[in-house]
Design an enzyme around this catalytic site. Structure first.
Site, mmCIF file in Angstrom:
data_model
loop_
_atom_site.group_PDB
_atom_site.id
_atom_site.type_symbol
_atom_site.label_atom_id
_atom_site.label_comp_id
_atom_site.label_asym_id
_atom_site.label_seq_id
_atom_site.Cartn_x
_atom_site.Cartn_y
_atom_site.Cartn_z
ATOM 1 N N HIS A 128 38.388 -63.491 -58.379
ATOM 2 C CA HIS A 128 38.222 -62.043 -58.543
ATOM 3 C C HIS A 128 38.381 -61.285 -57.228
ATOM 4 O O HIS A 128 38.770 -60.111 -57.241
ATOM 5 C CB HIS A 128 36.874 -61.738 -59.195
ATOM 6 C CG HIS A 128 36.871 -62.026 -60.657
ATOM 7 N ND1 HIS A 128 37.104 -61.069 -61.613
ATOM 8 C CD2 HIS A 128 36.703 -63.199 -61.332
ATOM 9 C CE1 HIS A 128 37.070 -61.624 -62.817
ATOM 10 N NE2 HIS A 128 36.820 -62.915 -62.677
ATOM 11 N N HIS A 227 36.269 -72.484 -55.152
ATOM 12 C CA HIS A 227 35.848 -71.688 -56.301
ATOM 13 C C HIS A 227 36.242 -72.345 -57.618
ATOM 14 O O HIS A 227 35.424 -72.443 -58.542
ATOM 15 C CB HIS A 227 36.443 -70.287 -56.228
ATOM 16 C CG HIS A 227 35.985 -69.406 -57.353
ATOM 17 N ND1 HIS A 227 34.693 -68.952 -57.453
ATOM 18 C CD2 HIS A 227 36.644 -68.912 -58.447
ATOM 19 C CE1 HIS A 227 34.569 -68.213 -58.540
ATOM 20 N NE2 HIS A 227 35.731 -68.177 -59.161
#
Length: 376
Positions: A128, A227
């Site tokens: 993101h 991530h």
């Protein structure tokens, strides 16, 4: 100002510093103490006595603080109390909430406080963060647009003040090149869209100040952090080179960054081969191959994919998934954090009542665990 005297020569810089501090407090309610955290990214760290990993935060400052308190890293005054602990936040601070900037500022404050106690706070890029730097706001909430709109207003006020001060370089227009309208975007959101683009695009003030200090892949002792996931081809490319490439792109020193690293489904930030909810669907052989190419690596710790039943390990403890969806913009999960130390191995510190992470069922109140051990 210590013993520094105010002179005509240094007055402009002092004025500039005051304006920046004023903007920080107006936007985030925080005075950033001490020297800024280091601008460089470090990829490899020796094992600390205590290592804590926190999953995706997604714009929820209240739940973020609850997770850090659960780990004993902040006190009742929101001040670092973790001593020499190393904290790793695995990315996705942005989107799905309206306190994204406040979290970025808060983590920056903790970085400066932790280093004074011999500790460390390491922040990472999630998918993101890259989406927002690319101008992809599909997961941005209206409250997030509003927070950036307020930031841009005060940031521009500060720049106007600096332009009045002789001796300071005149600030550039942060909106340079950004359209005044966007197809399909309601007028009430346009100002927030423009502010978000200005702040988060490569070389943008927020991207430069905060996101450029993130790492994309990290090795702390025996633990590899990323991530989404990691493949042998990423290791072959070079872990330090990955971090340097992403940082240089954020700072505007590179025109682009390879999608294979940060955007494709097999990239470090999007890969889900080791985080599927069903353990049998995880590609353990692929993970073992990747870890074998990193000297001393024993496990991979990742976020990205929400684990509704809490932090867990698969592939004989080689894959640890720490995203429990704590943000109200996700599943409003109860905070959990992963603790790694040399004395007791891996533990899940949980705030879930009457829950046994090993048995996966509810247990009597008198047997509620405060911590749950997982396979090393």
């Amino acid at each position: 100002m210590d013993d520094q005297q105010i002179t005509c020569k240094n007055l402009p810089n002092l004025v500039s510093s005051f304006i920046d501090t004023f903007i920080d407090y107006t936007v985030a309610g925080i005075f950033l103490p001490g020297s800024p955290s280091p601008p460089f990214t470090q990829t490899f760290y020796p094992p600390p006595d205590r290592l804590v990993a926190v999953g995706d935060l997604h714009g929820d400052l209240v739940k973020s603080k609850q997770a850090l308190r659960l780990a004993g890293l902040i006190d009742s005054n929101d001040t670092w109390s973790g001593g020499s602990t190393t904290l790793v936040q695995v990315g996705d601070v942005l989107d799905r909430g309206g306190q994204e900037l406040k979290i970025l500022y808060f983590l920056e404050k903790l970085k400066r406080q932790a280093v004074k106690s011999g500790g460390n706070v390491i922040t990472m890029n999630g998918n993101h963060e890259i989406m927002n730097m690319d101008g992809d706001f599909c997961c941005t909430f209206p409250s997030g647009l509003d927070e950036f709109r307020r930031w841009a207003h005060w940031f521009c006020v500060g720049n106007d003040m600096k332009r009045l001060c002789d001796g300071l370089e005149k600030p550039k227009d942060i909106y340079d090149g950004i359209p005044l309208s966007f197809e399909g975007v309601k007028q009430e959101y346009v100002e927030g869209f423009r502010a978000r683009i200005a702040a988060l695009r490569p070389q943008g003030p927020i991207a430069t100040r905060f996101l450029s200090k993130n790492v994309t892949v990290l090795v702390v002792g025996e633990s590899v952090f990323v991530h989404g996931g990691i493949l042998a081809e990423h290791v072959d490319y070079g872990l330090e080179k990955i971090n340097n490439d992403v940082r240089d792109w954020i700072l505007g020193l590179k025109d682009k960054i390879s999608s294979d690293l940060v955007r494709s489904s097999s990239s470090l930030l999007w890969l889900r081969k080791f985080s599927n909810t069903t353990a049998e669907e995880c590609d353990c052989s692929l993970l073992e191959h990747a870890l074998a190419t990193i000297p001393g690596a024993r496990r991979l710790v990742m976020g990205h994919s929400i684990q509704k039943d809490g932090i867990n390990g698969v592939c004989d403890g080689k894959a640890i998934r720490v995203d429990v969806g704590i943000s109200k913009g996700c599943i409003n999960g109860l905070p959990e954090v992963l603790e790694i130390n040399g004395k007791s191995g891996l533990r899940i510190l949980t705030s879930k009542p009457m829950y046994d992470s090993n048995r996966r069922d509810f247990i009597p109140e008198q047997h509620r665990p405060q911590e749950v051990h997982v396979a090393a």
